[in-house]
Write an enzyme that holds these catalytic residues in place. Structure first.
Site, mmCIF file in Angstrom:
data_model
loop_
_atom_site.group_PDB
_atom_site.id
_atom_site.type_symbol
_atom_site.label_atom_id
_atom_site.label_comp_id
_atom_site.label_asym_id
_atom_site.label_seq_id
_atom_site.Cartn_x
_atom_site.Cartn_y
_atom_site.Cartn_z
ATOM 1 N N HIS A 1 70.718 16.313 77.565
ATOM 2 C CA HIS A 1 70.049 15.571 78.651
ATOM 3 C C HIS A 1 69.715 16.424 79.869
ATOM 4 C CE1 HIS A 1 73.216 14.599 81.769
ATOM 5 N NE2 HIS A 1 74.018 14.932 80.776
ATOM 6 N N ASN B 1 75.451 23.990 88.831
ATOM 7 C CA ASN B 1 74.711 22.727 88.873
ATOM 8 C C ASN B 1 74.359 22.289 90.291
ATOM 9 O OD1 ASN B 1 77.686 22.570 88.263
ATOM 10 N ND2 ASN B 1 77.392 20.544 89.168
ATOM 11 N N ALA C 1 78.153 18.083 77.207
ATOM 12 C CA ALA C 1 78.800 19.290 77.714
ATOM 13 C C ALA C 1 80.234 19.030 78.180
ATOM 14 C CB ALA C 1 77.980 19.904 78.844
ATOM 15 N N THR D 1 81.321 10.439 62.878
ATOM 16 C CA THR D 1 79.996 10.382 62.268
ATOM 17 C C THR D 1 78.959 10.974 63.208
ATOM 18 O OG1 THR D 1 80.651 8.427 61.045
ATOM 19 C CG2 THR D 1 78.274 8.807 61.281
ATOM 20 N N CYS E 1 78.253 10.866 101.609
ATOM 21 C CA CYS E 1 77.737 9.522 101.381
ATOM 22 C C CYS E 1 77.172 9.310 99.983
ATOM 23 C CB CYS E 1 76.675 9.185 102.427
ATOM 24 S SG CYS E 1 75.385 10.417 102.539
HETATM 25 C C1 PLP Z 1 75.830 18.081 83.400
HETATM 26 C C2 PLP Z 1 76.824 19.163 83.268
HETATM 27 C C3 PLP Z 1 77.982 19.002 82.497
HETATM 28 C C4 PLP Z 1 78.323 17.705 81.817
HETATM 29 O O1 PLP Z 1 77.459 17.450 80.755
HETATM 30 P P1 PLP Z 1 77.424 16.029 80.027
HETATM 31 O O2 PLP Z 1 76.585 16.266 78.828
HETATM 32 O O3 PLP Z 1 76.814 15.089 81.004
HETATM 33 O O4 PLP Z 1 78.833 15.682 79.686
HETATM 34 C C5 PLP Z 1 78.849 20.064 82.382
HETATM 35 N N1 PLP Z 1 78.598 21.222 82.998
HETATM 36 C C6 PLP Z 1 77.513 21.415 83.762
HETATM 37 C C7 PLP Z 1 77.280 22.733 84.406
HETATM 38 C C8 PLP Z 1 76.591 20.399 83.925
HETATM 39 O O5 PLP Z 1 75.530 20.580 84.695
#
Ligand code: PLP
Length: 407
Positions: free
Chosen positions: A206, A156, A76, A245, A331
């Site tokens: 992921h 997130n 992402a 690729t 932290c």
């Molecule tokens: C995890 C996340 C990303 C980054 O995704 P990656 O595949 O780890 O680069 C971007 N935007 C949001 C909202 C996410 O939760």
């Protein structure tokens, strides 16, 4: 039966691969190892067919009508950059103004900061105390120079779901492109790029029980046909939008994860929602001064972000170290600042430092939730019992009226 620890409740950071996804992927490392661009022989053609099947699975999961619009990326972060920088550079003659929101993921915010350094103007919209975008503010921010609006689907940290359909309609009426980072949304809340008038949509394997290192950007092909300037130049893969690729095995896994996400969303979201409700009820039955961060109802099922007043954030996290969660406190993060998302909601620094993000997912159980309730209750109670502040609160002292430096 005893619960197995550590317990994983950090599903916004990443998710465990579903074993069905791993199973689908494995043959593409060994038996079917071909390069999907090698059209002259059967090894390449098998790889290409597998990638095409994954593209169709990905398109279906987001309501896209054809799979030609899926651009495969490394995740992402890359998709966010491709969408924002690619659109800004391609449409520069049309305007130099972009709009986004101050609670977006760093990948989105920093892509905009990079464009500001190139001379683009960016409006970073504030959010309300509920974490949601104000549609009137968004409408008022649009000018005839605005080329792109970027708003995420699900936050997130606090899990709030933005009003995508209304935002999309507003953008469509004004002829402005709408980009949505849906990394936290696929398989959790329904996403439909047509119904929501989305032009560009980023997602990543992921966060949806697939492997790390593969993602996608969906790019609208008609009404309007969206064009982007690529980030990478090279062999012209992905219709010139993303040379390199293809990671065939990861893409096969991503496709399988998307199919599972779409098929299991109704059942899974209600199961996860019930676990979230159990956690919230349990914590509130046992403890007072527990604050919810972000809107309650416009929230992805697996997210619970709460602050525990009158405890010290670091001690709380150490106390529950057999439960994997994340926090809005200094932290756990590289910076010393409390979470910028909680700040944007107007959460004060004290409460931001004692916030915990619980991210419930596909593999969590009721027993794990019950264990978490018991552990958090025990640790918060112990920490409060040691706190002079808590003692004052119990005695009815209003801490805001206390003159800490005087006599
Ligand atoms: C995890 C996340 C990303 C980054 O995704 P990656 O595949 O780890 O680069 C971007 N935007 C949001 C909202 C996410 O939760």
């Amino acid at each position: 039966m005893a619960v197995q620890t550590p317990i994983y409740l950090d599903n916004h950071a990443t998710t465990r691969c579903d074993p069905r996804v791993v199973e689908a992927m494995l043959p593409y490392f060994t038996t079917h190892f071909g390069n999907a661009a090698s059209r002259t022989h059967v090894f390449g053609r098998i790889a290409e067919e597998a990638v095409d099947k994954a593209r169709a699975q990905l398109a279906r999961a987001i309501g896209a009508t054809t799979d030609k619009e899926i651009v495969l990326t490394s995740g992402a972060t890359e998709s966010d950059n491709l969408a924002i920088k690619g659109a800004a550079h391609m449409y520069r003659e049309r305007g130099d103004h972009l709009i986004t929101v101050c609670t977006e993921h760093k990948a989105v915010l920093d892509a905009h900061h990079a464009l500001e350094r190139e001379g683009f103007r960016v409006t970073f919209l504030p959010v309300g105390a509920d974490g949601l975008v104000d549609l009137a503010l968004l409408a008022a921010a649009m000018t005839d120079q605005t080329i792109l609006v970027s708003v995420m689907a699900v936050n997130n940290e606090i899990g709030v779901v933005q009003p995508l359909q209304q935002i999309g309609k507003l953008c469509k009426d004004r002829g402005v492109l709408f980009f949505c980072d849906a990394a936290q949304a696929i398989g959790k809340v329904p996403i439909d790029v047509e119904a929501m008038h989305i032009d560009l949509l980023a997602f990543t394997a992921h966060k949806m029980y697939g492997p790390k290192g593969v993602g996608a950007l969906w790019v609208r092909r008609k009404s309007p046909r969206v064009r982007l300037e690529p980030l990478f130049h090279g062999g012209g893969h992905e219709r010139g939008l993303r040379s390199g690729t293809l990671a065939v095995a990861l893409i096969v896994a991503f496709g399988a994860a998307a199919e599972l996400a779409a098929r299991e969303l109704p059942e899974e979201s209600s199961r996860v929602l019930a676990l979230r409700q159990r956690l919230w009820d349990g914590l509130r039955n046992n403890l007072t001064h527990v604050h919810l961060n972000g809107d309650w109802s416009a929230r992805a099922p697996g997210n619970l972000n709460v602050s525990f007043a009158y405890v010290e954030g670091e001690s709380l996290l150490m106390g529950i170290n057999d439960i994997a969660v994340s926090s809005g406190s200094a932290c756990t993060s590289a910076s010393l600042e409390p979470s910028y998302v909680l700040k944007a909601l107007g959460v004060d620094d004290e409460l931001a430092h004692t916030s915990i993000r619980f991210g419930i997912g596909r593999f969590n159980t009721e027993q794990e939730i019950d264990y978490t309730i018991a552990r958090v209750t025990e640790v918060v109670t112990r920490l409060r019992d040691m706190s002079p502040l808590w003692e004052m609160v119990q005695e009815g002292v209003d801490l805001k009226t206390v003159n800490w430096v005087g006599h």
